[in-house]
Enzyme design. Sequence first.
Site, PDB file in Angstrom:
ATOM      1  N   ILE A 105       9.499  -4.062   3.026  1.00 40.84           N
ATOM      2  CA  ILE A 105       9.669  -4.394   1.611  1.00 40.84           C
ATOM      3  C   ILE A 105       8.351  -4.778   0.942  1.00 40.84           C
ATOM      4  CG2 ILE A 105      12.060  -5.117   2.032  1.00 40.84           C
ATOM      5  CD1 ILE A 105      11.159  -8.025   1.757  1.00 40.84           C
ATOM      6  N   LYS A 106       7.356  -5.127   1.724  1.00 41.33           N
ATOM      7  CA  LYS A 106       6.012  -5.503   1.206  1.00 41.33           C
ATOM      8  C   LYS A 106       6.107  -6.406  -0.018  1.00 41.33           C
ATOM      9  CE  LYS A 106       3.412  -1.618   3.194  1.00 41.33           C
ATOM     10  NZ  LYS A 106       4.521  -0.823   3.776  1.00 41.33           N
ATOM     11  N   ARG A 107       6.975  -7.395   0.009  1.00 48.39           N
ATOM     12  CA  ARG A 107       7.101  -8.336  -1.089  1.00 48.39           C
ATOM     13  C   ARG A 107       6.052  -9.429  -0.950  1.00 48.39           C
ATOM     14  NH1 ARG A 107      10.273  -4.364  -2.214  1.00 48.39           N
ATOM     15  NH2 ARG A 107      12.410  -4.736  -2.900  1.00 48.39           N
ATOM     16  N   THR A 141       8.202  -6.968   5.948  1.00 44.46           N
ATOM     17  CA  THR A 141       6.754  -6.907   5.763  1.00 44.46           C
ATOM     18  C   THR A 141       6.404  -7.680   4.484  1.00 44.46           C
ATOM     19  OG1 THR A 141       6.980  -4.797   4.584  1.00 44.46           O
ATOM     20  CG2 THR A 141       6.474  -4.693   6.933  1.00 44.46           C
TER      21      THR A 141
ATOM     22  N   ASP B 109       2.431  -0.033  -2.355  1.00 48.63           N
ATOM     23  CA  ASP B 109       2.518   0.514  -1.002  1.00 48.63           C
ATOM     24  C   ASP B 109       1.587   1.715  -0.922  1.00 48.63           C
ATOM     25  OD1 ASP B 109       3.627   1.522   1.582  1.00 48.63           O
ATOM     26  OD2 ASP B 109       5.181   0.039   1.172  1.00 48.63           O
TER      27      ASP B 109
END
EC number: 4.1.1.23
Lengths: 314, 314
Positions: A105-107, A141, B109
């Site tokens: 999710i790369k938050r 993530t 991303d």
Amino acid sequence: MFIDRLVQQIKEKKSNVVVGLDPRLELIPRFLQERHFQQQGKTLKAVEEILWDFGKEIIDQVWEIVPAVKPQIAFYEQYGIEGMSAYRRICRYAEQKGLSVIGDIKRGDIGTTSKAYSNGHIGSTLVEGERIEAFAVDAVTVNPYLGDDCLKEFMEDIQEANKGMFVLVKTSNPSSIQLQDLETGGKKIYEVVAEMVAAWSHQALGKCGYSSVGAVVGATYPEQGERLRTLMPKTYFLVPGYGAQGAKAEDIVRCFNEDGLGAIINSSRDIIFAYTKKDQHWREDQYGEAARTAALRMRDDINSHLLQLGKCYW
Amino acid sequence: MFIDRLVQQIKEKKSNVVVGLDPRLELIPRFLQERHFQQQGKTLKAVEEILWDFGKEIIDQVWEIVPAVKPQIAFYEQYGIEGMSAYRRICRYAEQKGLSVIGDIKRGDIGTTSKAYSNGHIGSTLVEGERIEAFAVDAVTVNPYLGDDCLKEFMEDIQEANKGMFVLVKTSNPSSIQLQDLETGGKKIYEVVAEMVAAWSHQALGKCGYSSVGAVVGATYPEQGERLRTLMPKTYFLVPGYGAQGAKAEDIVRCFNEDGLGAIINSSRDIIFAYTKKDQHWREDQYGEAARTAALRMRDDINSHLLQLGKCYW
């Protein structure tokens, strides 16, 4: 702890492979698309069912041979509410099959906002005195650009709900060098992030000796993987870049420790869309079998390189 | 262009205020919560309706006096599918009211994955030859840690679908200094990001002279705001930190250009939960009116400080 469950799965399955679930509609077999578009029209509801059918078959084919899957939420989110519903269904199904589910999710945001992300993805949210889980994956993530304020908000769920996170340290894309490789006080920025991650890692050590606070370390830069290994000895690496992005097993094994542990290697397109490879002559309806074959090959490729280096856990 | 519409709204309403829609369930009036929990039980569906009712009332009260709202997706996402549905409904309603809607999503991303985020939030996604919009806001916030690979994927929708983005340059939280303030080659990391953003800004200039590629610049560090203003003259700043986070109007006006433009100032809690302020004696059912009053006060506070500096556009 998240990391103990993950390492147990790795050892049982003798596999360090993570299957990245990045569904691209245009690469999903036509027969599967047509089935749902005919029933439900050109709607996002049809897309939800296509993503679900496709993802379920991939999971059915790989759950016995890999420790974890990593759904990339962006590929679901682009289909709105229905896409997010497919994401949730896929994550729950993978969990039922005993897989570790890493939500890519790369938050990352400031304090209370990061806490909301943590609640939603690895923890739970308070509703009238009851705690409700929204997406409920095992690990996520996280992007470190906002600093420790952001990372610490995930720690409560990591320590108390036995979840995990992988912090972006060095990503696998070409322009990652623009910020991540800049030098500051004799160090690269990604090394500074590595030190931050190592500090958090020490606060979430499992019985296996590794931490539920991991790092994303791109395999497209192997010498950096080795360097980061020494900076974060207890940190599990989630390594993208194998296959489609160009990294090879001989590069990737440098991310492992001497005990043969310390890294899980992700591949997305090369596994889930293996049936499209021209040289392998799969039929469309064999996409699941093709994915299983690709995941087994990747497992064996990595394991044989680990064996050559004497980095083997069995 | 997105930025032309935004600047027009700013001029018409004589307001640089952005209302941050960060709904915290525990701060939403009890009568509104009880209405839906009684009807639908302790469910996420009830939460969706509470978030919708609350957000709609805020928008009804402020749409005539502010140019934009900024829903913070994390506070919706934590309630899963139903929360995301509330987010979408709120965004659409604000758009119908003529507001610019800035989705505070802080996504980012590698290449194709960033493109999926862009498709989902400011663009559209291809479904059987038709383009479907998922969340469809006017602009989003983007995290730059992965470099230009990430940012460029949003440019197509910015240039062709007339959307916008605000790239995180310097955030308002205390630990933002850990990475963003590190020095590299005589510059701070946030200055390096500012230069990246300035370069992209030049590729999306509107008729108003500003760009649809903006920057998030925290107001808690006013001297940095001034410095960043010179590094990114054509870039609109989205400035968090006013009110609850401690920044004052006299700090914030340093983010404006001499023409009285160049920045929009966000406030979330201090506006949407203004009714909870002990010294103002609002009743619970006046939460909308309290928000309107707070947004007007903030507008006047900023405008009077701009006027003192001769930075006024009317």
